[in-house]
Write a protein that holds these residues in place. Structure first.
Motif: not given
Length: 195
Positions: A76-84, A133-134, A163-167
């Protein structure tokens, strides 16, 4: 102005807006036991249930057992990720040993090696959708979703092109083999509680 300059200016404006929002939340009377995060510019406030916390605790313990108490792991610590408007507060975030805070005093998404999110009923779509996605866009090597409602874990690895190639899907009670990844452990899920 170049495309790179444009992206830097947009990222700076996005960070400034997120800073303003989080400063407001810090002044608001957010009920105890709730967490606030911003996903795609939308504010989400969710309670943390005991089942939720129990799974988080077991994941953090497994990481501490593997890497020692000095590892950089947060909840629960803020980290900013790509995207708006993506100011996430992941349930579990493991950072590289060389991770350092930026000039603003925040952890950088580039240093995140592992994320685990535990599904909450009201925000499950975020974890499976825009957050996944982010994380893939940020090239987080290992993303784990623990879903106490389904009694399953969803593991995503090998980020590529947003995206992730392995699921891999694993039922609670089945070990998750993370050897060969940056996490390099076998995560036991037999004691993950269900909701």
């Amino acid at each position: 102005m170049t495309v790179v300059d444009d992206r830097i200016a947009m990222a700076d404006a996005n960070t400034k807006r997120l800073d303003e929002w989080f400063e407001r939340f810090e002044r608001m009377p957010v009920p105890e036991g709730f967490r606030v995060e911003i996903v795609g510019g939308n504010v989400h406030m969710t309670p943390q249930r005991d089942t939720h916390w129990e799974i988080i605790r077991r994941i953090v313990r497994a990481l501490e057992d593997r890497f020692g108490m000095d590892l950089k792991v947060f909840s629960d610590v803020r980290i900013d990720f790509p995207g708006h408007g993506n100011g996430f507060c992941p349930d579990v975030a493991k950072l590289s040993t060389s991770a350092a805070k930026d000039d603003e005093g925040r952890w950088r998404h580039e240093d995140v090696e592992f994320i685990a999110e535990v599904i909450s009923q009201g925000t499950a779509a975020n974890d499976y959708g825009p957050k996944k996605a982010a994380y893939a866009t940020a090239e987080v090597p290992v993303y784990l979703i623990a879903d106490p409602y389904q009694g399953k874990c969803h593991l995503y690895t090998h980020p590529k092109d947003g995206d992730y190639a392995m699921r891999t899907r694993v039922d609670f009670g089945t070990d998750i083999d993370l050897t060969g990844t940056v996490v390099d452990l076998v995560l036991k899920t037999d004691e993950f509680p269900r909701d």
